[in-house]
Design an enzyme around this catalytic site. Structure first.
Site, PDB file in Angstrom:
ATOM      1  N   HIS A 125      10.055 -23.845  53.008  1.00 18.54           N
ATOM      2  CA  HIS A 125       9.400 -24.172  54.516  1.00 18.54           C
ATOM      3  C   HIS A 125       8.308 -25.327  54.385  1.00 18.54           C
ATOM      4  O   HIS A 125       7.480 -25.324  53.824  1.00 18.54           O
ATOM      5  CB  HIS A 125       8.924 -23.220  55.238  1.00 18.54           C
ATOM      6  CG  HIS A 125       7.929 -23.995  56.599  1.00 18.54           C
ATOM      7  ND1 HIS A 125       7.354 -22.620  57.513  1.00 18.54           N
ATOM      8  CD2 HIS A 125       8.947 -24.891  57.625  1.00 18.54           C
ATOM      9  CE1 HIS A 125       7.212 -23.797  58.571  1.00 18.54           C
ATOM     10  NE2 HIS A 125       8.239 -24.592  58.959  1.00 18.54           N
TER      11      HIS A 125
ATOM     12  N   SER B 192       5.500 -14.242  53.588  1.00 21.02           N
ATOM     13  CA  SER B 192       4.872 -16.000  53.349  1.00 21.02           C
ATOM     14  C   SER B 192       3.685 -15.792  52.132  1.00 21.02           C
ATOM     15  O   SER B 192       2.394 -14.841  52.576  1.00 21.02           O
ATOM     16  CB  SER B 192       4.725 -16.607  54.564  1.00 21.02           C
ATOM     17  OG  SER B 192       3.587 -17.515  53.775  1.00 21.02           O
TER      18      SER B 192
ATOM     19  N   GLY C 152       2.573 -15.204  63.357  1.00 19.33           N
ATOM     20  CA  GLY C 152       2.238 -14.379  64.008  1.00 19.33           C
ATOM     21  C   GLY C 152       3.130 -13.409  64.423  1.00 19.33           C
ATOM     22  O   GLY C 152       3.052 -12.005  65.168  1.00 19.33           O
TER      23      GLY C 152
ATOM     24  N   ASP D 188       9.158 -17.460  62.751  1.00 21.21           N
ATOM     25  CA  ASP D 188       7.412 -17.790  61.764  1.00 21.21           C
ATOM     26  C   ASP D 188       6.570 -18.063  62.347  1.00 21.21           C
ATOM     27  O   ASP D 188       5.993 -19.115  62.874  1.00 21.21           O
ATOM     28  CB  ASP D 188       8.113 -19.644  61.153  1.00 21.21           C
ATOM     29  CG  ASP D 188       7.249 -19.453  59.603  1.00 21.21           C
ATOM     30  OD1 ASP D 188       6.274 -18.831  59.903  1.00 21.21           O
ATOM     31  OD2 ASP D 188       7.542 -20.606  59.498  1.00 21.21           O
TER      32      ASP D 188
ATOM     33  N   MET E 207       6.574 -28.373  55.636  1.00 17.85           N
ATOM     34  CA  MET E 207       5.582 -29.116  56.499  1.00 17.85           C
ATOM     35  C   MET E 207       5.122 -30.116  56.139  1.00 17.85           C
ATOM     36  O   MET E 207       3.835 -30.132  55.469  1.00 17.85           O
ATOM     37  CB  MET E 207       4.845 -27.950  56.811  1.00 17.85           C
ATOM     38  CG  MET E 207       5.536 -26.540  58.132  1.00 17.85           C
ATOM     39  SD  MET E 207       4.315 -25.224  57.678  1.00 17.85           S
ATOM     40  CE  MET E 207       5.038 -24.689  56.657  1.00 17.85           C
TER      41      MET E 207
ATOM     42  N   HIS F 252       9.384 -16.223  50.914  1.00 16.32           N
ATOM     43  CA  HIS F 252       8.919 -17.720  52.749  1.00 16.32           C
ATOM     44  C   HIS F 252       8.040 -18.583  51.624  1.00 16.32           C
ATOM     45  O   HIS F 252       6.806 -18.290  51.501  1.00 16.32           O
ATOM     46  CB  HIS F 252       8.805 -17.566  53.488  1.00 16.32           C
ATOM     47  CG  HIS F 252       8.265 -18.833  54.744  1.00 16.32           C
ATOM     48  ND1 HIS F 252       9.387 -18.885  55.111  1.00 16.32           N
ATOM     49  CD2 HIS F 252       7.386 -18.946  54.777  1.00 16.32           C
ATOM     50  CE1 HIS F 252       9.326 -20.020  56.036  1.00 16.32           C
ATOM     51  NE2 HIS F 252       8.032 -20.246  55.970  1.00 16.32           N
TER      52      HIS F 252
ATOM     53  N   MET G  21       9.136 -22.082  65.088  1.00 25.12           N
ATOM     54  CA  MET G  21       8.013 -22.173  64.677  1.00 25.12           C
ATOM     55  C   MET G  21       7.328 -21.219  66.620  1.00 25.12           C
ATOM     56  O   MET G  21       7.355 -21.676  67.171  1.00 25.12           O
ATOM     57  CB  MET G  21       6.932 -23.271  65.061  1.00 25.12           C
ATOM     58  CG  MET G  21       7.748 -23.894  63.614  1.00 25.12           C
ATOM     59  SD  MET G  21       6.763 -22.598  62.155  1.00 25.12           S
ATOM     60  CE  MET G  21       5.187 -22.702  62.415  1.00 25.12           C
TER      61      MET G  21
ATOM     62  N   SER H 294       0.059 -13.105  57.006  1.00 31.43           N
ATOM     63  CA  SER H 294      -1.152 -12.065  57.292  1.00 31.43           C
ATOM     64  C   SER H 294      -0.623 -10.911  57.231  1.00 31.43           C
ATOM     65  O   SER H 294      -1.318 -10.136  57.546  1.00 31.43           O
ATOM     66  CB  SER H 294      -2.061 -12.902  57.654  1.00 31.43           C
ATOM     67  OG  SER H 294      -1.749 -12.714  59.280  1.00 31.43           O
TER      68      SER H 294
ATOM     69  N   GLY I 245       0.817 -24.671  60.096  1.00 30.35           N
ATOM     70  CA  GLY I 245      -1.130 -25.586  59.292  1.00 30.35           C
ATOM     71  C   GLY I 245      -1.244 -24.312  58.787  1.00 30.35           C
ATOM     72  O   GLY I 245      -2.171 -24.449  57.592  1.00 30.35           O
TER      73      GLY I 245
END
Ligand code: DX5
Ligand code: ZN
Length: 228
Positions: free
Chosen positions: A75, A14, A183, A181, A77, A39, A146, A204, A151
């Site tokens: 994606h 991402s 963590g 998606d 949101m 992503h 998710m 991350s 967020g």
């Protein structure tokens, strides 16, 4: 290309966690390492508290990603996603995913995505029951589960979603991709690999690492270990 990527094991870094002052370089780094799905997290400050990327950024990276043999996994949101499908498709999105919680006329929105020439996905938040997908299984190319509340990147993986991902794999036809998606990192990827999911978003864990190519490589090795 887009089709094959949907049902094979793919890492989808991402760009939300990338250094935006060097976005092209960051994308090149992971694509050189073998990544084919990029992503893109689009947030509107209404459906989720954060505001991020719009069609302008998608248009800015689309050619680079396509020329490197990849696709853009967008994606959304955002509230009323149907209003923006056309703009993201025109900007170069290959896959467009909308949230079931944000789409009043989901069936119509999914048709709109396919009519725009894109693969259509539906995303469920951690607390949204899987039954929300039951009536659209034939209208989607992929589902996104998710494992954080949407967020922000860098949140902790919510492991209570795992049984829902396993049930999703059983519910959906085999040609429908299953994406996870939130963590996902070198530890949690083992758990999600056990669920039957095949598309793994990592923000991350890739772009937050000191060496994003090595971090992507490590996650892709974990995936490759399951294909043998
Ligand atoms: C969260 C986004 C995710 C996020 C992933 O709302 O949809 O794609 O960027 O970031 P990590 O992998 O750091 O949880
Ligand atoms: Zn995302």
């Amino acid at each position: 290309m887009s089709e094959e990527l949907l049902t094979t094991y793919q890492l989808a870094p991402s760009i939300l966690s990338a250094d935006f002052s060097r976005l092209g370089e960051e994308i090149k780094t992971v694509m050189d390492a073998g990544v084919r799905v990029i992503h893109v997290d689009v947030m509107d400050g209404h459906y989720v508290p954060n505001i991020t990327i719009g069609p302008v950024v998608v248009a800015g990276i689309a050619r680079q990603v396509r020329e490197a043999g990849g696709i853009l996994d967008v994606h959304l949101m955002i509230e009323n996603p149907e209003r923006y499908v056309e703009a993201f498709a025109k900007a170069g999105a290959d896959w467009i995913c909308v949230h079931v919680e944000a789409s009043t006329h989901l069936n119509m929105t999914l048709s709109q995505i396919r009519a725009a020439g894109c693969k259509a996905g539906v995303s469920l938040n951690p607390a949204t029951p899987l039954v929300a997908l039951q009536e659209v299984g034939g209208d989607i190319d992929f589902a996104l589960m998710m494992t954080v509340n949407p967020g922000f990147s860098g949140q902790e993986f919510i492991s209570s979603v795992v049984p829902k991902i396993e049930r999703a794999r059983k519910l959906l036809p085999p040609e429908v991709g299953l994406e996870v998606d939130g963590g996902v990192d070198a530890d949690t990827i083992e758990t999600v690999l056990d669920t039957g999911a095949n598309l793994f978003v990592a923000g991350s864990a890739v772009f937050g690492a000191a060496d994003p190519a090595a971090a992507a490589g490590e996650l892709m090795n974990a995936m490759a270990a399951r294909t043998g």
